[in-house]
Enzyme design. Structure first.
Site, PDB file in Angstrom:
ATOM      1  N   ALA A  67       0.868  -1.176   0.000  1.00 41.87           N
ATOM      2  CA  ALA A  67       0.000   0.000   0.000  1.00 41.87           C
ATOM      3  C   ALA A  67       0.905   1.226   0.000  1.00 41.87           C
ATOM      4  CB  ALA A  67      -0.893  -0.024   1.231  1.00 41.87           C
ATOM      5  N   GLY A 113       0.782  -4.915   0.958  1.00 35.59           N
ATOM      6  CA  GLY A 113      -0.462  -4.935   0.176  1.00 35.59           C
ATOM      7  C   GLY A 113      -0.286  -5.578  -1.191  1.00 35.59           C
ATOM      8  N   GLU A 116      -0.583  -9.215  -0.527  1.00 33.54           N
ATOM      9  CA  GLU A 116      -2.004  -9.439  -0.220  1.00 33.54           C
ATOM     10  C   GLU A 116      -2.859  -9.392  -1.489  1.00 33.54           C
ATOM     11  OE1 GLU A 116      -1.686  -6.279   2.683  1.00 33.54           O
ATOM     12  OE2 GLU A 116      -2.499  -7.607   4.214  1.00 33.54           O
ATOM     13  N   GLU A 136       5.202  -5.362   6.985  1.00 33.07           N
ATOM     14  CA  GLU A 136       4.589  -4.217   7.670  1.00 33.07           C
ATOM     15  C   GLU A 136       5.146  -3.994   9.071  1.00 33.07           C
ATOM     16  OE1 GLU A 136       2.967  -6.446   5.843  1.00 33.07           O
ATOM     17  OE2 GLU A 136       1.353  -5.503   4.705  1.00 33.07           O
TER      18      GLU A 136
HETATM   19  N1  CAA Z   1       4.657   3.119  -0.800  1.00 29.99           N
HETATM   20  C1  CAA Z   1       5.054   4.260  -1.399  1.00 29.99           C
HETATM   21  N2  CAA Z   1       6.213   4.353  -2.097  1.00 29.99           N
HETATM   22  C2  CAA Z   1       6.978   3.252  -2.193  1.00 29.99           C
HETATM   23  C3  CAA Z   1       6.611   2.036  -1.610  1.00 29.99           C
HETATM   24  C4  CAA Z   1       5.380   1.987  -0.891  1.00 29.99           C
HETATM   25  N3  CAA Z   1       4.932   0.850  -0.315  1.00 29.99           N
HETATM   26  N4  CAA Z   1       7.572   1.128  -1.873  1.00 29.99           N
HETATM   27  C5  CAA Z   1       8.507   1.754  -2.614  1.00 29.99           C
HETATM   28  N5  CAA Z   1       8.148   3.045  -2.801  1.00 29.99           N
HETATM   29  C6  CAA Z   1       8.887   4.083  -3.541  1.00 29.99           C
HETATM   30  C7  CAA Z   1      10.079   4.564  -2.760  1.00 29.99           C
HETATM   31  O1  CAA Z   1       9.680   5.535  -1.818  1.00 29.99           O
HETATM   32  C8  CAA Z   1      10.936   5.132  -3.871  1.00 29.99           C
HETATM   33  O2  CAA Z   1      10.440   6.377  -4.243  1.00 29.99           O
HETATM   34  P1  CAA Z   1      11.465   7.631  -4.475  1.00 29.99           P
HETATM   35  O3  CAA Z   1      12.303   7.189  -5.636  1.00 29.99           O
HETATM   36  O4  CAA Z   1      10.554   8.759  -4.794  1.00 29.99           O
HETATM   37  O5  CAA Z   1      12.247   7.781  -3.218  1.00 29.99           O
HETATM   38  C9  CAA Z   1      10.678   4.173  -5.014  1.00 29.99           C
HETATM   39  O6  CAA Z   1       9.456   3.509  -4.709  1.00 29.99           O
HETATM   40  C10 CAA Z   1      11.744   3.114  -5.159  1.00 29.99           C
HETATM   41  O7  CAA Z   1      11.906   2.478  -3.910  1.00 29.99           O
HETATM   42  P2  CAA Z   1      13.317   2.280  -3.191  1.00 29.99           P
HETATM   43  O8  CAA Z   1      14.241   3.395  -3.532  1.00 29.99           O
HETATM   44  O9  CAA Z   1      13.072   2.034  -1.737  1.00 29.99           O
HETATM   45  O10 CAA Z   1      13.822   0.947  -3.927  1.00 29.99           O
HETATM   46  P3  CAA Z   1      14.782  -0.179  -3.345  1.00 29.99           P
HETATM   47  O11 CAA Z   1      15.075  -1.086  -4.495  1.00 29.99           O
HETATM   48  O12 CAA Z   1      15.925   0.407  -2.604  1.00 29.99           O
HETATM   49  O13 CAA Z   1      13.894  -0.991  -2.265  1.00 29.99           O
HETATM   50  C11 CAA Z   1      11.909  -2.090  -1.481  1.00 29.99           C
HETATM   51  C12 CAA Z   1      12.763  -1.696  -2.688  1.00 29.99           C
HETATM   52  C13 CAA Z   1      12.681  -3.103  -0.609  1.00 29.99           C
HETATM   53  C14 CAA Z   1      10.650  -2.732  -2.012  1.00 29.99           C
HETATM   54  C15 CAA Z   1      11.587  -0.836  -0.628  1.00 29.99           C
HETATM   55  O14 CAA Z   1      11.067   0.171  -1.494  1.00 29.99           O
HETATM   56  C16 CAA Z   1      10.563  -1.068   0.441  1.00 29.99           C
HETATM   57  O15 CAA Z   1      10.905  -1.620   1.471  1.00 29.99           O
HETATM   58  N6  CAA Z   1       9.320  -0.626   0.229  1.00 29.99           N
HETATM   59  C17 CAA Z   1       8.269  -0.687   1.206  1.00 29.99           C
HETATM   60  C18 CAA Z   1       7.766  -2.115   1.401  1.00 29.99           C
HETATM   61  C19 CAA Z   1       6.692  -2.131   2.483  1.00 29.99           C
HETATM   62  O16 CAA Z   1       6.937  -1.843   3.629  1.00 29.99           O
HETATM   63  N7  CAA Z   1       5.459  -2.501   2.081  1.00 29.99           N
HETATM   64  C20 CAA Z   1       4.331  -2.533   2.987  1.00 29.99           C
HETATM   65  C21 CAA Z   1       3.563  -1.227   2.921  1.00 29.99           C
HETATM   66  S1  CAA Z   1       2.304  -1.100   4.156  1.00 29.99           S
HETATM   67  C22 CAA Z   1       1.036  -2.067   3.582  1.00 29.99           C
HETATM   68  O17 CAA Z   1       1.070  -2.594   2.489  1.00 29.99           O
HETATM   69  C23 CAA Z   1      -0.128  -2.215   4.515  1.00 29.99           C
HETATM   70  C24 CAA Z   1      -1.167  -3.180   4.084  1.00 29.99           C
HETATM   71  O18 CAA Z   1      -1.188  -4.299   4.526  1.00 29.99           O
HETATM   72  C25 CAA Z   1      -2.222  -2.777   3.144  1.00 29.99           C
END
Ligand code: CAA
Length: 262
Positions: A67, A113, A116, A136
């Protein structure tokens, strides 16, 4: 808020409908507008009698990295979270309730998400680079779109606990070995393999396909006794259809059946 048209792509290929997440700059993070558009597109295909199966695809680098954290980070308070996110999260459940089968074509990150969303679909074709996880806990929350429930039903309690409590991720091969995905293929062919599976399903009698899908879903979502009764009633109702007559007649006559969907 309307989604930018390019963030969700919609196309038809014969009897299958394909919806592609296309927000590469955010690794396909599932914003409210993206999820609304996904559900609208899949719902449209579900209601369209010319479509028999669907594919929900991501991009090679990411199916979806979760998400949209940017949309959630400033929410304070459980009541505010419920007010702002309950409808958004119900979109994952709506995908699980579609009548026609949906195949997730997953490559790269399928996290939070995104994992999911893949699990809300009926089957998963994964590329060798796919990574599944519910991380998460690493950002101070838990899965909110069904992850603790669907992951546990898919891979069992022990692994689900480990993933949800530590953020441990699974490679595509691990996901296959634990029964989370149907098939692992080279990254070049994850979409074509998902389409191939969808075309195979779309060639079957649609009422029987939908009854089978609903019955398998019932097995996952209900107690055994309720599931058995649901399956039995669906089985009996198919004897009201022309496709049942045609299928059994064609078998006896040693020819290929011609399905009418009636
Ligand atoms: N939401 C918003 N933006 C996101 C995102 C997310 N879930 N995941 C990645 N992005 C964005 C980053 O902010 C980044 O944007 P900028 O270039 O503007 O800074 C871009 O995507 C590229 O990401 P990274 O630079 O972080 O890329 P990476 O290769 O270094 O890492 C990754 C990749 C490991 C997937 C890392 O992006 C990450 O950990 N993302 C979040 C994963 C996460 O925690 N997901 C759960 C979200 S909460 C949820 O989903 C709740 C639910 O149950 C509904």
């Amino acid at each position: 808020m309307p989604v930018a048209a390019a963030e969700v792509l919609v196309e038809v290929d014969g009897k299958i409908g394909i919806v592609t997440l296309n927000r590469p700059q955010a690794l396909n993070a599932l914003s409210i507008s993206v999820m609304d558009a996904v559900v609208e597109a899949l719902g449209g295909f579900d209601r369209d009698p010319s479509i028999h199966a669907m594919v929900l695809a991501g991009l090679p680098r990411a199916f979806a990295a979760g998400a949209d954290i940017g949309e959630m980070k400033n929410i304070t308070g459980g009541a505010a979270a419920e007010k702002q996110l309950a409808r958004h999260l119900s979109n994952w459940d709506k995908i699980g309730l579609l009548k026609k089968p949906v195949i997730a074509a997953v490559s790269g990150f399928a996290l939070g998400g995104g994992c999911e969303l893949a699990m809300a679909c009926d089957m998963i074709i994964a590329s060798e680079t796919a990574v599944f996880g519910q991380p998460e806990v690493l950002i101070g929350v838990i899965p909110g779109a069904g992850g603790t429930q669907r992951l546990t039903k898919a891979v069992g309690k022990q692994l689900s606990m480990e993933m949800s409590l530590t953020g441990r991720k699974l490679s595509a091969r691990e996901a296959f070995s634990f029964g989370l995905v149907n098939k692992v293929v080279p990254v070049e062919s994850f979409l074509s393999e998902a389409k191939k599976l969808a075309h195979t399903i779309a060639a079957q009698p649609p009422l029987a396909v939908q009854a089978a899908k609903a019955s398998v879903r019932e097995a996952v979502d209900s107690k055994l006794s309720e599931g058995l009764s649901f399956e039995r009633q669906s089985f009996f109702r198919l004897f009201d259809t022309q496709d049942q007559k045609e299928g059994m007649k064609a078998f006896s006559e040693k020819r290929k059946p011609v399905w009418t969907g009636k």
